[in-house]
Design a protein around this motif. Structure first.
Motif, PDB file in Angstrom:
ATOM      1  N   GLY A 222      82.229  10.965  15.693  1.00 51.94           N
ATOM      2  CA  GLY A 222      80.948  10.944  17.408  1.00 51.94           C
ATOM      3  C   GLY A 222      82.353   9.531  17.909  1.00 51.94           C
ATOM      4  N   SER A 223      81.188   9.177  19.350  1.00 58.03           N
ATOM      5  CA  SER A 223      81.649   8.665  20.489  1.00 58.03           C
ATOM      6  C   SER A 223      82.179   7.301  20.053  1.00 58.03           C
ATOM      7  CB  SER A 223      81.422   8.657  21.762  1.00 58.03           C
ATOM      8  OG  SER A 223      82.058   8.243  23.110  1.00 58.03           O
ATOM      9  N   GLY A 224      83.180   7.086  20.078  1.00 62.38           N
ATOM     10  CA  GLY A 224      83.395   5.325  19.649  1.00 62.38           C
ATOM     11  C   GLY A 224      83.463   5.404  17.961  1.00 62.38           C
ATOM     12  N   ALA A 225      83.403   6.524  16.755  1.00 61.29           N
ATOM     13  CA  ALA A 225      84.088   6.042  15.813  1.00 61.29           C
ATOM     14  C   ALA A 225      85.329   6.579  15.101  1.00 61.29           C
ATOM     15  CB  ALA A 225      83.069   6.886  14.902  1.00 61.29           C
ATOM     16  N   GLN A 226      85.546   6.127  14.414  1.00 60.99           N
ATOM     17  CA  GLN A 226      86.674   6.314  14.164  1.00 60.99           C
ATOM     18  C   GLN A 226      86.747   6.883  12.503  1.00 60.99           C
ATOM     19  OE1 GLN A 226      89.483   3.479  14.944  1.00 60.99           O
ATOM     20  NE2 GLN A 226      90.107   3.063  12.651  1.00 60.99           N
ATOM     21  N   SER A 254      84.639  18.379  15.427  1.00 60.33           N
ATOM     22  CA  SER A 254      84.332  18.559  16.968  1.00 60.33           C
ATOM     23  C   SER A 254      85.011  16.418  16.842  1.00 60.33           C
ATOM     24  CB  SER A 254      83.450  17.788  17.503  1.00 60.33           C
ATOM     25  OG  SER A 254      83.499  17.530  18.894  1.00 60.33           O
ATOM     26  N   ASN A 255      85.808  16.030  17.431  1.00 60.83           N
ATOM     27  CA  ASN A 255      86.441  14.422  17.717  1.00 60.83           C
ATOM     28  C   ASN A 255      85.635  14.215  18.875  1.00 60.83           C
ATOM     29  OD1 ASN A 255      87.276  11.652  17.092  1.00 60.83           O
ATOM     30  ND2 ASN A 255      89.033  12.413  17.980  1.00 60.83           N
ATOM     31  N   GLU A 256      85.153  13.496  19.198  1.00 60.82           N
ATOM     32  CA  GLU A 256      84.945  12.466  20.099  1.00 60.82           C
ATOM     33  C   GLU A 256      85.456  11.020  19.750  1.00 60.82           C
ATOM     34  OE1 GLU A 256      80.469  13.088  20.528  1.00 60.82           O
ATOM     35  OE2 GLU A 256      80.601  15.322  20.785  1.00 60.82           O
ATOM     36  N   GLY A 274      87.972  21.123  17.751  1.00 66.11           N
ATOM     37  CA  GLY A 274      87.596  20.235  19.542  1.00 66.11           C
ATOM     38  C   GLY A 274      88.215  19.027  19.245  1.00 66.11           C
ATOM     39  N   ASN A 275      88.700  18.365  20.977  1.00 61.98           N
ATOM     40  CA  ASN A 275      89.516  16.921  20.439  1.00 61.98           C
ATOM     41  C   ASN A 275      88.891  16.389  21.889  1.00 61.98           C
ATOM     42  OD1 ASN A 275      90.250  14.479  20.175  1.00 61.98           O
ATOM     43  ND2 ASN A 275      92.065  15.025  20.663  1.00 61.98           N
ATOM     44  N   SER A 276      88.494  15.400  21.857  1.00 60.19           N
ATOM     45  CA  SER A 276      88.179  15.276  23.639  1.00 60.19           C
ATOM     46  C   SER A 276      88.016  13.301  23.451  1.00 60.19           C
ATOM     47  CB  SER A 276      86.461  15.013  23.611  1.00 60.19           C
ATOM     48  OG  SER A 276      85.274  14.975  23.078  1.00 60.19           O
ATOM     49  N   GLY A 277      88.592  13.410  22.620  1.00 60.57           N
ATOM     50  CA  GLY A 277      88.867  11.655  22.080  1.00 60.57           C
ATOM     51  C   GLY A 277      89.981  11.174  21.570  1.00 60.57           C
ATOM     52  N   THR A 278      90.710  11.010  20.405  1.00 59.72           N
ATOM     53  CA  THR A 278      92.011  10.594  20.258  1.00 59.72           C
ATOM     54  C   THR A 278      92.929  11.115  18.874  1.00 59.72           C
ATOM     55  OG1 THR A 278      92.026   8.843  21.530  1.00 59.72           O
ATOM     56  CG2 THR A 278      93.684   8.946  19.928  1.00 59.72           C
ATOM     57  N   ILE A 279      93.418  11.794  18.728  1.00 61.23           N
ATOM     58  CA  ILE A 279      94.368  12.196  17.576  1.00 61.23           C
ATOM     59  C   ILE A 279      94.939  11.767  17.481  1.00 61.23           C
ATOM     60  CG2 ILE A 279      94.698  14.816  15.865  1.00 61.23           C
ATOM     61  CD1 ILE A 279      92.263  15.912  16.914  1.00 61.23           C
TER      62      ILE A 279
END
Length: 388
Positions: A222-226, A254-256, A274-279
């Protein structure tokens, strides 16, 4: 002298003299005694809600509201423990109902060879440290839910005995850090299925296991998660799919938030990602990690592969690529950082960025390791393409 009264029990009889009277007579005192016993309530266990501002868990003087003792169920009593502030240290086996660690509290448990049992849950908004120091060997069994909005640490890089925490469920919006040594595991075993969306932070290093029951998998970070996996034995697993791989991440689509693999960590997804965050695949460390995407890797966020100090290849493989974000690839002096694709790149889209930082930064076709074979069909750049 005991007086007798006509307090009696009628019974069927063929005797005409007794059918309208009492066949049995009881002393009044006995009847009153029986009535009192029937009305008396059953004894209830006493629950004590104990509070501490730090000190030794097993020192009664360090607790208030605790029946003149420290929290340890027994004698028909149950105890809830709240660490309101300060550090409370537990070095032996106890059994309690619920433990609450407030935001300014710190529960340090290091009871090597002993089991700490919670018949209720653990709620942590401060610090909970289980074998954060020492040789390990502590077992904590939580019958209820581990609710973590603070920071929970399990194990350390030097343990020589297994550290194990079990919980009936997990609700995490804080930070979970599980650290084993090279040869000894630290584990958090959850008696519930993996959440479809991961929240909060999970940092796993060394021989470290975060395991969920069944076959359910995490679909979204989720968004803000790691999720941060450091090492080839750092696993987020679904027990029904195997405990010696990142089986709970096989359904990731999905990675947000932030998804980090380093120092030989490996994850393979069963479909597209899908990656909309950081990998980050070996953005730090010595390399050797692999992120495998069976389908198309769709990147609208930031993806980093490798760093200048890797001594083992850092690899992201995918069946295909759709990129409107940033992909940054950096090889080491002797080791490659590789984006390996089933189909070559023909266009760099508007707003997209592809950075190749050095000669060991490679975009390759699957099965073709020649120099940047995955870019041989590139015919259009509407974004940013950097070679250096």
């Amino acid at each position: 002298m005991v007086m007798s009264y006509s307090i009696c029990r009628f019974e069927p009889s063929n005797d005409a003299d007794t059918r309208s009277g009492c066949k049995r007579w009881f002393p009044l005192a006995a009847v009153l005694a029986l009535s009192w016993l029937a009305a008396a309530p059953m004894a209830q266990a006493t629950n004590f809600i104990c509070d501490t501002t730090g000190g030794n868990w097993t020192a009664a003087a360090d607790w208030t509201n605790c029946n003149g003792t420290f929290p340890n169920n027994g004698g028909g009593n149950t105890y809830d423990a709240t660490i309101t502030s300060g550090t409370s240290t537990l070095n032996s086996a106890v059994t309690v109902a619920n433990v609450t660690v407030n935001s300014s509290g710190d529960w340090t448990a290091s009871a090597s060879g002993s089991t700490i049992g919670l018949t209720g849950g653990l709620s942590n908004s401060g610090l909970t440290e289980i074998d954060l120091g020492g040789s390990g060997g502590t077992t904590v069994n939580i019958a209820g839910t581990l609710t973590n909005s603070g920071a929970t640490y399990i194990g350390n890089g030097g343990i020589t005995q297994v550290t194990t925490v079990t919980a009936g469920g997990l609700s995490n919006t804080g930070s979970l850090t599980i650290t084993g040594s090279a040869s000894t595991q630290a584990a958090l075993d959850i008696g519930a299925a993996a959440p479809t969306t991961w929240t909060g932070t999970a940092n796993l290093a060394g021989d470290a296991l975060l395991q969920f029951t069944g076959t359910g998998q995490i679909g979204t970070i989720g968004s803000g998660a790691q999720i941060n996996l450091n090492g080839p034995q750092a696993f987020v697993a679904a027990a029904g799919l195997g405990s010696t791989s990142n089986s709970a991440l096989g359904g990731l689509t999905s990675n947000e938030g932030t998804f980090i693999l380093q120092n030989g960590a490996a994850v393979t997804t069963g479909g597209g990602l899908g990656n909309s965050g950081t990998i980050e695949v070996d953005l730090g460390g010595q390399g050797g990690s692999t992120l495998g995407v069976t389908g198309t890797f769709t990147n609208s966020g930031a993806t980093y592969i490798g760093n200048g100090g890797i001594s083992h290849a850092a690899t992201l493989t995918a069946g295909g690529l759709s990129n409107t974000g940033t992909i940054d690839i950096t090889g080491g002096a002797t080791s490659q950082a590789i984006l390996q694709l089933g189909t070559g790149v023909t266009t760099i889209a508007s707003g997209a960025t592809l950075n190749l930082e050095n000669a060991n930064a490679q975009v390759q076709l699957t099965g073709n390791s020649s120099n940047n074979s995955g870019l041989s069909s590139l015919s259009s750049n509407a974004g940013t393409f950097t070679l250096q």
